[in-house]
Enzyme design. Structure first.
Site, PDB file in Angstrom:
ATOM      1  N   PRO A  91       1.847   1.963   8.038  1.00 26.71           N
ATOM      2  CA  PRO A  91       1.588   0.875   7.090  1.00 26.71           C
ATOM      3  C   PRO A  91       0.557   1.222   6.018  1.00 26.71           C
ATOM      4  CG  PRO A  91       1.764  -0.011   9.297  1.00 26.71           C
ATOM      5  CD  PRO A  91       1.764   1.497   9.439  1.00 26.71           C
ATOM      6  N   TYR A  92      -0.409   2.049   6.343  1.00 28.11           N
ATOM      7  CA  TYR A  92      -1.390   2.453   5.326  1.00 28.11           C
ATOM      8  C   TYR A  92      -0.701   3.163   4.169  1.00 28.11           C
ATOM      9  CZ  TYR A  92      -5.144   5.161   3.134  1.00 28.11           C
ATOM     10  OH  TYR A  92      -6.003   5.737   2.220  1.00 28.11           O
ATOM     11  N   GLY A  93       0.103   4.180   4.488  1.00 29.86           N
ATOM     12  CA  GLY A  93       0.818   4.903   3.444  1.00 29.86           C
ATOM     13  C   GLY A  93       1.826   4.043   2.719  1.00 29.86           C
TER      14      GLY A  93
END
Length: 391
Positions: free
Chosen positions: A198-200
């Site tokens: 989810p960060y990327g």
């Protein structure tokens, strides 16, 4: 009766004149006070002075950027909600550059659209460097909605405010996590973006928002910097990395190494020893924060209207986690205990950059490429700040 009434009116008139005089004097003194003079400077464009809004400027990377910008005579406004940043870093910056009109700090949450709009209304920004974001891969897999809100939604609010108030220059702090786990190394700017956590994903969505905005604005100048694993600290020892205690488990490997060396935690936990790499541990491209900030300053200087520049910011070589740990042991002089555990969700085996594009187009090259040297500099700050900025 006429005489008394006339005298009463005369007294009232004198009191009104006196009150008006006092008010005028107060306003005159107020406009001459340093705080008001400074606020006027921030609210007006000034020839020869570039006013930069730095979101997340109280954080580890953001504070180092502010220090460099101030050194280079930029006018800086920090906006930070201190959820991950540190007011101690801001105080040091204020002490270093106390002159009116150099630096101001605004406590605000970028998720509050009305607050962001008010900040843009009250300040004359020439450019925005957008650092503010939660940024831990493991945490993003556990709290994906938080990451999409904090990164993607907040970036949308920022660029909408820029569009509404005519701010045309944006330097966006992105990440190599947008590439996911590429099939071949090194990573170039043309490597397909297939993020796996989810960060990327949230960062890539933010990039897409910025791309689409730039297509509708022919004079928008954008630079997107996708950088790799950040280490190090200010060589002069003024700033360092001081994450909140509750984030130690999520933080960078350098922070964990230092915590282990100082005895704050019993040892270092290395997650994953069965990757398809030479020693089984993850391989990463470690970029010193001083080099990273130099890339941002060069990007700011080279941003051109109608153009979107995309650059990887890394050293061009990968080091394994085991190699990193050995360098940390040498830098600290402590034989750190290491526990090898199972993989962390969302991690990838090998990631390092091809920095040839930023070298040729922005004349930027990483200078602090020795792991032990960068860690030694950061370790000095850690030893001198046992309680972080609360010392």
């Amino acid at each position: 009766m006429d005489f008394v009434e006339t005298k009463r009116r005369s007294n009232v008139s004198r009191k009104l004149l006196l009150a008006a005089g006092i008010t005028a004097l107060f306003l005159f003194m107020l406009t001459k006070s340093p705080s008001t003079t400074a606020s006027i400077k921030f609210s007006r464009h000034e020839p020869g002075v570039t006013h930069v809004l730095v979101t997340g400027g109280a954080g580890y990377i953001g504070s180092h950027a502010v220090l460099r910008l101030l050194k280079d005579s930029y006018r800086v406004t920090i906006v930070d909600n201190l959820s991950r940043g540190n007011m101690g870093a801001v105080k040091i910056l204020q002490q270093l550059y106390p002159e009116p009109g150099r630096l101001q700090f605004i406590y605000a949450d970028l998720g509050d659209a009305s607050a962001v709009n008010r900040i843009f209304s009250q300040n004359a920004f020439d450019a925005v460097i957008h650092f503010a974001a939660v940024a831990y891969v493991g945490e993003s897999t556990a709290e994906p909605l938080r990451y999409y809100h904090n990164i993607t939604s907040n970036t949308l609010i920022i660029v909408k405010a820029m569009a509404a108030h005519g701010v045309k220059k944006l330097i966006y702090s992105s990440t190599c996590a947008t590439y996911g786990e590429p099939e071949k190394m090194p990573i170039t700017e043309d490597t397909p973006q297939v993020p796996i956590n989810p960060y990327g994903k949230a960062k890539k969505m933010s990039e897409d928002i910025i791309f689409d905005l730039s297509k509708t604005s022919s004079d928008m100048a954008v630079m997107i910097l996708r950088y790799f694993n950040v280490i190090g600290s200010d060589p002069e020892g003024r700033l360092g990395e001081a994450p909140r205690p509750e984030l130690r488990e999520q933080g960078r490997i350098s922070g964990a190494c230092f915590d282990a060396a100082r005895g704050i935690i019993p040892g270092l936990k290395v997650r994953g020893t069965d990757y398809k790499t030479p020693d089984g541990t993850c391989v990463r491209d470690y970029i010193d924060v001083t080099d990273l900030i130099d890339a941002h300053v060069k990007a700011l200087a080279h941003a051109k209207p109608g153009k979107v520049g995309i650059y990887n910011v890394g050293t061009g070589k990968g080091s394994s986690v085991k190699e990193f740990v050995e360098a940390c042991k040498k830098a600290t002089g402590v034989n750190i205990k290491v526990d090898y555990l199972s993989r962390r969700p969302g991690d990838y085996a090998e990631v390092y950059s091809d920095p040839s594009k930023i070298r040729s187009e922005l004349n930027w090259t990483a200078r602090y490429t020795n792991l032990e040297e960068s860690l030694s500099i950061a370790w000095r700050w850690q030893k001198a700040h046992i309680n972080g900025y609360n010392n």
